[in-house]
Scaffold this motif. Structure first.
Motif, PDB file in Angstrom:
ATOM      1  N   ASP A 130       0.829  -1.208   0.000  1.00 48.16           N
ATOM      2  CA  ASP A 130       0.000   0.000   0.000  1.00 48.16           C
ATOM      3  C   ASP A 130       0.859   1.253   0.000  1.00 48.16           C
ATOM      4  O   ASP A 130       0.622   2.181  -0.768  1.00 48.16           O
ATOM      5  N   ASP A 131       1.834   1.254   0.899  1.00 50.08           N
ATOM      6  CA  ASP A 131       2.726   2.407   1.037  1.00 50.08           C
ATOM      7  C   ASP A 131       3.469   2.687  -0.265  1.00 50.08           C
ATOM      8  O   ASP A 131       3.529   3.821  -0.731  1.00 50.08           O
TER       9      ASP A 131
ATOM     10  N   LYS B 111       1.314   3.962  -3.186  1.00 50.42           N
ATOM     11  CA  LYS B 111       0.964   5.371  -2.999  1.00 50.42           C
ATOM     12  C   LYS B 111       2.168   6.253  -3.372  1.00 50.42           C
ATOM     13  O   LYS B 111       2.025   7.254  -4.076  1.00 50.42           O
TER      14      LYS B 111
ATOM     15  N   ASN C  35       2.654   6.486  -7.092  1.00 51.37           N
ATOM     16  CA  ASN C  35       1.685   7.403  -7.701  1.00 51.37           C
ATOM     17  C   ASN C  35       2.091   8.855  -7.481  1.00 51.37           C
ATOM     18  O   ASN C  35       2.046   9.672  -8.388  1.00 51.37           O
ATOM     19  N   ASP C  36       2.499   9.122  -6.228  1.00 53.04           N
ATOM     20  CA  ASP C  36       2.929  10.492  -5.906  1.00 53.04           C
ATOM     21  C   ASP C  36       4.124  10.892  -6.759  1.00 53.04           C
ATOM     22  O   ASP C  36       4.232  12.043  -7.195  1.00 53.04           O
TER      23      ASP C  36
END
Lengths: 153, 201
Positions: free
Chosen positions: A50-51, A54, A57-58
């Motif tokens: 998950d981390d 994310k 994507n950032d």
């Protein structure tokens, strides 16, 4: 497939994983799992997925800006480097190190290529970890326990 | 009521993965653990308010989103913190703890994924007991217990004893202490030399 066979397959798979992709961290993670914390490995690995996703994507967003804020990009890569190092995803970590060097140079083309490289390494290790988890789940579903793997270091 | 043998560690790290890992490692080593995600939350938990530095002895500080907060009876035997954190770094947190009259005796350990010698000496000079490189291993945590035991023993002796005196005696007992190595000259070596000089006069 009987439990002993599955356990054998898990041990072999973990050893390969260790040699090719992950540091001894994967074995450490397994050692931290016990009857009172049966889902530890799944939890940590899921957090990592998950981390990381994310962060990736950032990173894509940050590098897509007309004026790239390299400080921000570097901060994200630093985070990804940290978590991949903690979980033992050595190749992802190494790709992050290279990425950070190019951030310092503020080289847009190189950093875009680095992002692709990091993504590539990430998806590779994700695939391997998911297989590992699947093997473990199969064993536990059949009533077996996760074997301790001795690597002799 | 915590048993005498149970030590309570406060772990500080902005990374959720590292928090989970350090928590598990500490629990596996039989420590009680509280994790927080920032230096300021750590100080709150320890009972220190950033702005005025005054310890809130009467009012328990209750955070809107968290569970067990800052009742002064919660004793922390060691703080283990990540170095690189946004806002207050692990070094800043270390400084604030060592500058506080009520908290300065709590041993602090710093963790970092980067092996930077100047960073390590800075932290040790500021009073950190250990500097651990990430990823932290179970075996690294074996180094923590002696620091916590030392504090408990000190607490049971005369608490009014001058701090300086105690600090000078420390290098004697810690043979493997990185801090002693970093400091180079131990006070032991200085004393005989001084004696020699005064004798000549």
């Amino acid at each position: 497939m009987e439990v002993a066979q599955m356990q054998r397959r898990l041990v072999d798979y973990t050893k390969t994983l260790f040699m090719e992709f992950l540091g001894c961290s994967v074995l450490q993670l397994q050692q931290l799992q016990d009857e009172s914390n049966p889902d530890f490995v799944v939890e940590v690995v899921s957090l990592f997925f998950d981390d990381s996703e994310k962060l990736l994507n950032d990173l894509s967003t940050a590098l897509d800006q007309p004026n790239v804020d390299f400080k921000k990009v570097d901060a994200h890569v630093h985070q990804l480097k940290g978590s991949s190092s903690s979980i033992g995803a050595q190749r992802v970590k190494d790709a992050c190190v290279t990425f950070r060097n190019f951030c310092e140079e503020q080289n847009i083309d190189a950093t875009l290529r680095c992002l692709q490289q990091v993504k590539h390494e990430y998806y590779l290790v994700k695939n391997k970890l998911e297989t590992l988890l699947r093997l473990e789940q199969q064993i536990m579903a059949a009533g077996g326990s996760i074997p301790m793997i001795e690597m002799g270091f | 009521m915590a048993a005498d043998s149970e030590f309570h560690v406060l772990a500080v790290d902005d990374s959720i993965i590292d928090r989970k890992l350090i928590e598990r490692l500490l629990k596996t080593s039989s420590f009680q653990v509280t994790t927080v995600d920032s230096g300021s939350k750590a100080l709150e938990f320890l009972g220190l308010h950033e702005d005025d530095g005054i310890i809130n002895t009467n009012t328990p500080s209750v955070s809107p989103n968290n569970h067990q907060w800052c009742l002064q009876e919660v004793e922390v035997n060691l703080v283990i913190t990540d170095y690189c954190m946004p806002g207050m770094t692990g070094y800043d947190l270390l400084k604030k703890i060592k500058e506080s009259s009520s908290l300065k005796n709590i041993p602090v350990v710093i963790m970092s994924s980067e092996n930077v010698p100047s960073r390590i000496s800075r932290c040790l000079e500021e009073g950190a007991e250990e500097f651990l490189l990430k990823p932290v291993r179970l075996s690294d945590l074996n180094k923590l217990r002696p620091h916590m035991l030392k504090t408990k023993i000190k607490d049971h002796q005369e608490p009014e004893k001058q701090d300086k005196e105690e600090k000078q005696q420390q290098p004697q007992s810690n043979n493997n202490n990185r801090k002693a190595m970093e400091e180079g000259i131990s006070t032991e070596k200085i004393r005989p030399r001084l004696n020699g000089i005064t004798a000549m006069v």
